[in-house]
Scaffold this motif. Sequence first.
Motif, short mmCIF file in Angstrom:
data_model
loop_
_atom_site.label_atom_id
_atom_site.label_comp_id
_atom_site.label_asym_id
_atom_site.label_seq_id
_atom_site.Cartn_x
_atom_site.Cartn_y
_atom_site.Cartn_z
N THR A 56 -1.44 1.97 0.07
CA THR A 56 -1.39 2.22 1.51
C THR A 56 -2.17 1.15 2.27
OG1 THR A 56 -1.27 4.60 1.07
CG2 THR A 56 -1.82 3.92 3.32
N LEU A 57 -3.34 0.82 1.76
CA LEU A 57 -4.17 -0.17 2.43
C LEU A 57 -3.51 -1.55 2.40
CD1 LEU A 57 -6.82 -0.62 3.91
CD2 LEU A 57 -7.93 -1.01 1.71
N ARG A 112 -0.71 -1.52 4.89
CA ARG A 112 -1.24 -1.56 6.25
C ARG A 112 -1.68 -2.96 6.61
NH1 ARG A 112 -3.51 2.09 10.20
NH2 ARG A 112 -4.86 0.85 11.57
N ASN A 113 -2.39 -3.62 5.71
CA ASN A 113 -2.86 -4.98 5.97
C ASN A 113 -1.70 -5.94 6.21
OD1 ASN A 113 -5.57 -4.34 5.81
ND2 ASN A 113 -5.67 -4.75 3.60
N ILE A 121 0.55 -3.80 9.77
CA ILE A 121 -0.10 -3.33 11.01
C ILE A 121 -1.03 -4.41 11.53
CG2 ILE A 121 -1.45 -1.48 12.07
CD1 ILE A 121 1.26 -0.58 10.90
N CYS A 139 -5.90 -3.47 15.09
CA CYS A 139 -5.86 -1.99 15.00
C CYS A 139 -6.78 -1.59 13.85
CB CYS A 139 -4.44 -1.50 14.76
SG CYS A 139 -3.27 -1.99 16.03
N LEU A 150 -9.50 0.37 11.39
CA LEU A 150 -9.72 1.69 10.82
C LEU A 150 -11.17 2.10 10.93
CD1 LEU A 150 -7.72 1.16 7.50
CD2 LEU A 150 -7.08 2.78 9.30
N LYS A 163 -8.86 7.72 3.18
CA LYS A 163 -7.44 8.06 3.35
C LYS A 163 -7.34 9.58 3.51
CE LYS A 163 -2.78 7.75 1.51
NZ LYS A 163 -1.88 7.29 0.43
#
Length: 455
Positions: A11-12, A15-16, A19, A23, A25, A33
């Motif tokens: 997921t990370l 995202r990197n 996204i 933005c 975290l 998470k």
Amino acid sequence: IALKMFRKEETLAMRNKLIGKSCRLFYSDDPVKIVKAKGQYLYDENGQQYLDCISNVQHVGHCHPSVTQAATAQMELLNANARFLHDNIVQYANRLAATLPDKLSVFYFVNSGSEANDLALRLAHEYTKHEDIIVLDHAYHGHLTSLIDISPYKFRKLTGQKEWVHVAPLPDTYRGVYREDHPDPAQAYADTVKDVIDKVQLKGRKVGAFFAESLPSVGGQILLPKGYSTKVAEYVHSAGGVFVADEVQTGFGRVGSHFWAFQLQGEDFCPDIVTMGKPMGNGHPLACLVTTVEIAGAFTANGVEYFNTFGGNPVSCAIGLAVLDVIEKEDLRGNASRVGAYLVDLLKQLQTNHPIIGDVRGVGLFVGLELVTDKEQRTPATDGAAQVVRRLKDKRICVSTDGPWENVIKFKPPMCFRMEDAKLVADTIDQILTERSLKTGQWRHPRFVQTCRKI
């Protein structure tokens, strides 16, 4: 249909890649998470429970069944463009009106606090025909270009201050110009706004609005001196401007004693425009602006139609109505008063033992713990605050920081926060600060000093 669940690392990585890096975290060096939430608790992918002291958006508690049921029922029946006639929007406006002074009676529904604040600027300009805006130092009012322009917290890092924007001192009685020992800080700070108005007028310019959060949040969980807003409103009205109260962070009973934070200023104070957002939909995008008949009339008279495709849609208003019901049925204002006062009392007890705690302030479940390296100089303990936040996360308590120096640990939890939650938070902070003292000698605890003397 169940969505695929990725491992945290996957997921990370995605995202990197996908996204925007701006933005950010929470806990960006080692993000949590979250896959589930209930009430004031968050759960990670391993089922670990975290106490949530951050999520003021999930106002009545994460995934409250009354809210989710209202959303589901209305979504199964109808969700349409807000330009169709429907009962929900008028019922919701009527319920909100009952919480406000009589003169605030015309509503515009939008989708975010930023939208509401941007619309407030438009209404103020249309009504007064004046361009200039006065804001408080360190203020943040939203992410739209128009709002970055009136947010010192943002514009100082970007293109700088516009000619039509004017900044008044933040009425901070802990580290501001006028402090807790001043005989009348409300008048003194209000007079600084009058000084700004005078300077604006000397330049041949005119004030359209004074724009302020009812309790400055990004500025460091600040409690305005009582009477300040009343006096400022007098000066602003005399200059031909209007008073805009930003309740995006603080509305809907968070302060406990009142439904709106601006009401803390006294019964004789009423803003001309109030904006609201974050807690309205308990996580659903719902926001609003309310104003007077006169200001709304000036906005209508320009002949340009205003419509918002999603603002005030049937599902959003059903959710908003459910949130109001829960606040009332579960006495969440009373809970905010009781639990908030208990948390503040516990933190003040810690203040007597830990020199790093410079100030404890708050009302209801809007609480700030300001950390300093020197109590006399009130030097911000930015690194210390960051370390406490990280250690709390290790102990599965989620908090964050605010203030110009990011040294104020803020508590704006869901309103279902309980006495035992407050006790856990205070005991854990005490443990963290004591351990830090014993290991390094920093933030020295009196018990540590007494032990050394005995040795």
